[in-house]
Design an enzyme around this catalytic site. Structure first.
Site, PDB file in Angstrom:
ATOM      1  N   LYS A 156      51.954  72.031  50.326  1.00 25.25           N
ATOM      2  CA  LYS A 156      50.684  71.997  49.425  1.00 25.25           C
ATOM      3  C   LYS A 156      50.080  70.645  50.040  1.00 25.25           C
ATOM      4  CE  LYS A 156      47.753  72.419  46.194  1.00 25.25           C
ATOM      5  NZ  LYS A 156      47.751  72.828  44.544  1.00 25.25           N
ATOM      6  N   HIS A 197      44.694  71.928  47.643  1.00 27.16           N
ATOM      7  CA  HIS A 197      43.592  71.568  46.478  1.00 27.16           C
ATOM      8  C   HIS A 197      42.574  71.125  47.245  1.00 27.16           C
ATOM      9  CE1 HIS A 197      42.544  69.911  42.645  1.00 27.16           C
ATOM     10  NE2 HIS A 197      41.607  69.343  43.618  1.00 27.16           N
ATOM     11  N   HIS A 231      51.863  75.421  37.435  1.00 25.51           N
ATOM     12  CA  HIS A 231      52.616  74.286  37.135  1.00 25.51           C
ATOM     13  C   HIS A 231      53.704  74.287  35.962  1.00 25.51           C
ATOM     14  CE1 HIS A 231      49.682  72.070  39.636  1.00 25.51           C
ATOM     15  NE2 HIS A 231      48.777  73.003  39.132  1.00 25.51           N
ATOM     16  N   ALA A 268      43.244  66.356  33.490  1.00 26.70           N
ATOM     17  CA  ALA A 268      42.724  67.610  33.741  1.00 26.70           C
ATOM     18  C   ALA A 268      43.835  68.911  33.691  1.00 26.70           C
ATOM     19  CB  ALA A 268      42.344  67.660  35.310  1.00 26.70           C
ATOM     20  N   HIS A 323      42.840  77.741  43.746  1.00 18.80           N
ATOM     21  CA  HIS A 323      41.863  77.762  42.541  1.00 18.80           C
ATOM     22  C   HIS A 323      40.364  77.710  42.980  1.00 18.80           C
ATOM     23  CE1 HIS A 323      42.650  73.444  43.159  1.00 18.80           C
ATOM     24  NE2 HIS A 323      43.336  73.484  42.384  1.00 18.80           N
ATOM     25  N   ASP A 360      47.013  78.625  37.970  1.00 18.60           N
ATOM     26  CA  ASP A 360      46.830  77.287  37.918  1.00 18.60           C
ATOM     27  C   ASP A 360      47.139  76.740  36.427  1.00 18.60           C
ATOM     28  OD1 ASP A 360      46.514  74.485  38.685  1.00 18.60           O
ATOM     29  OD2 ASP A 360      44.183  74.623  38.419  1.00 18.60           O
ATOM     30  N   HIS A 382      49.969  80.229  41.842  1.00 13.39           N
ATOM     31  CA  HIS A 382      49.820  78.766  41.504  1.00 13.39           C
ATOM     32  C   HIS A 382      50.070  78.516  40.239  1.00 13.39           C
ATOM     33  CE1 HIS A 382      47.052  75.370  42.494  1.00 13.39           C
ATOM     34  NE2 HIS A 382      47.719  75.098  41.223  1.00 13.39           N
TER      35      HIS A 382
HETATM   36  C1  NCD Z   1      46.646  70.278  37.691  1.00  7.38           C
HETATM   37  C2  NCD Z   1      47.833  69.674  36.950  1.00  7.38           C
HETATM   38  O1  NCD Z   1      47.625  69.209  36.018  1.00  7.38           O
HETATM   39  O2  NCD Z   1      48.992  69.552  37.663  1.00  7.38           O
HETATM   40  N1  NCD Z   1      45.468  70.324  37.011  1.00  7.38           N
HETATM   41  C3  NCD Z   1      44.253  70.850  37.124  1.00  7.38           C
HETATM   42  O3  NCD Z   1      43.537  70.370  36.666  1.00  7.38           O
HETATM   43  N2  NCD Z   1      44.250  71.825  37.709  1.00  7.38           N
HETATM   44  C4  NCD Z   1      46.662  69.870  39.264  1.00  7.38           C
HETATM   45  C5  NCD Z   1      45.875  70.567  40.157  1.00  7.38           C
HETATM   46  O4  NCD Z   1      46.102  71.966  40.342  1.00  7.38           O
HETATM   47  O5  NCD Z   1      44.889  70.265  40.598  1.00  7.38           O
HETATM   48 ZN    ZN Z   2      47.070  73.450  40.292  1.00  9.63          ZN
HETATM   49 ZN    ZN Z   3      44.661  71.511  42.304  1.00 11.70          ZN
END
Ligand code: NCD
Ligand code: ZN
Ligand code: ZN
Length: 348
Positions: A99, A136, A15, A263, A174, A247, A13
């Site tokens: 997802k 999520h 980004h 976030a 997560h 994450d 997981h």
């Molecule tokens: C993630 C993001 O910034 O893409 N942020 C997070 O707080 N985890 C999105 C996600 O995984 O929910």
């Molecule tokens: Zn994420």
């Molecule tokens: Zn998420």
């Protein structure tokens, strides 16, 4: 223990963003992990196999010379995702899942799913062709307390989905609560979960220590110590359904140090090292390899990697900031000690 060699891990997981941001963060992941499931929540979300193929090419094009890294792609489900698109994804050799972002739950989720029944056709196709559903898991209704959104999601969305599609493979992404851990444990082998370093290492007090700490704000938000203990027990147990998913979610410093901060915690610069700290804290360091390198591939039906990485007990400090395109990125543990480091000379 002063050194630990494990099979090269994968991040289930992650980004990576796009453009200059992608170029800034990708080397951190490629240094540690052989593969990663790259989340599709770009500003313009990755909703089709063609978009996933194009994004994958941009990732490969952003790799540092000589790096061996395989991006595993996932589709962003919308109310309009068709069974045909799911079958096309399964037939590709680079999409491993799809997802579910409940609309409004997190970063770039505005095009997400507005009611779970809207994606029943897609879920039916996923169940019959064996494409993994990643979720999520938070309800979005503004009247639900932010600390209860994950547990409410279990009863209101996850249980009905799992009962309706009993053969669907589901990753509860997560997980942050004791209730989520207990839920996964109570289900069959086709329901798994990823765990982040921040949720294994910190409880919600950390977000308010001496003032508000925007760089520790992520979704789902950090929970109680009682929850953290359950996550740590699950990660370090012998249960094959709990595996690594950082994450790691980079946002520019100005977007986090803001009256309405984004976030996401950026952890890719030190991911495996942070997990090593958590496992050591639990007295279960030898279990790290199963969590980081074996159970994820097993759940996704892929082979584990063949190379290895070696961690040594040698303290270091991440810098206060990294460059992030034109902006700055504040990493997890900026300017603070991390107990383990990767010995690059012993990577094979
Ligand atoms: C993630 C993001 O910034 O893409 N942020 C997070 O707080 N985890 C999105 C996600 O995984 O929910
Ligand atoms: Zn994420
Ligand atoms: Zn998420």
């Amino acid at each position: 223990m002063t050194s630990l060699t494990l099979r090269r891990p994968d991040d289930w997981h992650l980004h990576l963003r796009d453009g200059d941001s992608l170029r800034a963060v990708l080397p951190f992941t490629a240094r540690q992990f052989a593969r990663a499931v790259v989340m599709p929540n770009l500003k313009s979300p990755v909703t089709t196999v063609d978009a996933a193929a194009a994004y994958r090419e941009r990732i490969l094009g952003a790799l540092p010379a000589g790096a061996a890294f395989e991006p595993l792609m996932t589709l962003y489900l919308t109310d309009a995702t068709s069974g045909d698109e799911i079958r096309k994804a399964k037939a590709s050799d680079f999409v491993v899942g799809a997802k579910l972002y409940p609309a409004g739950a997190t970063t770039n989720s505005d095009s997400g799913v507005t009611a779970i029944s809207r994606i029943y056709p897609a879920l039916e196709a996923m169940e019959s062709c064996g494409l993994v559903l990643q979720v999520h898991g938070e309800v979005t209704s503004p009247d639900v307390d932010v600390f209860d959104r994950e547990t409410r999601f279990i009863d209101e969305v996850l249980v009905p989905v799992i009962e309706r599609f009993p053969r669907l493979k589901v990753v509860f992404e997560h997980v942050t609560t004791r209730a989520a851990v207990e839920f996964v444990r109570s289900r069959r082998e086709n329901v798994g979960a990823t765990l982040t370093p921040q949720h294994l290492l910190l409880n919600r007090n950390a977000m308010f220590q001496g003032g508000i700490r925007p760089h520790l704000y992520c979704l789902p938000v950090l929970k109680r110590e009682h929850d953290r203990q359950a996550l740590l027990e699950a990660a370090t147990s012998d249960d094959p359904r709990f595996f690594l998913g950082t994450d790691s979610a980079p946002h520019a410093r100005h977007a986090k140090e803001n009256a309405c901060g984004c976030a996401g915690v950026f952890s890719a610069h030190a991911a495996i090292e942070l997990y090593a700290e958590a496992f050591e804290q639990a007295g279960r360091l030898p279990q790290l390899e199963a969590f980081a390198s074996l159970r994820g591939p097993d759940f996704y039906g892929l082979k584990p990697n063949t190379g290895t990485i070696t961690l040594v007990r040698d303290q270091w400090q991440p810098p206060a900031v990294y460059r992030f395109g034109d902006a700055e990125l504040v990493p997890f543990r900026a300017g603070e000690a991390i107990a383990w480091r990767i010995d690059d000379s012993r990577t094979s």
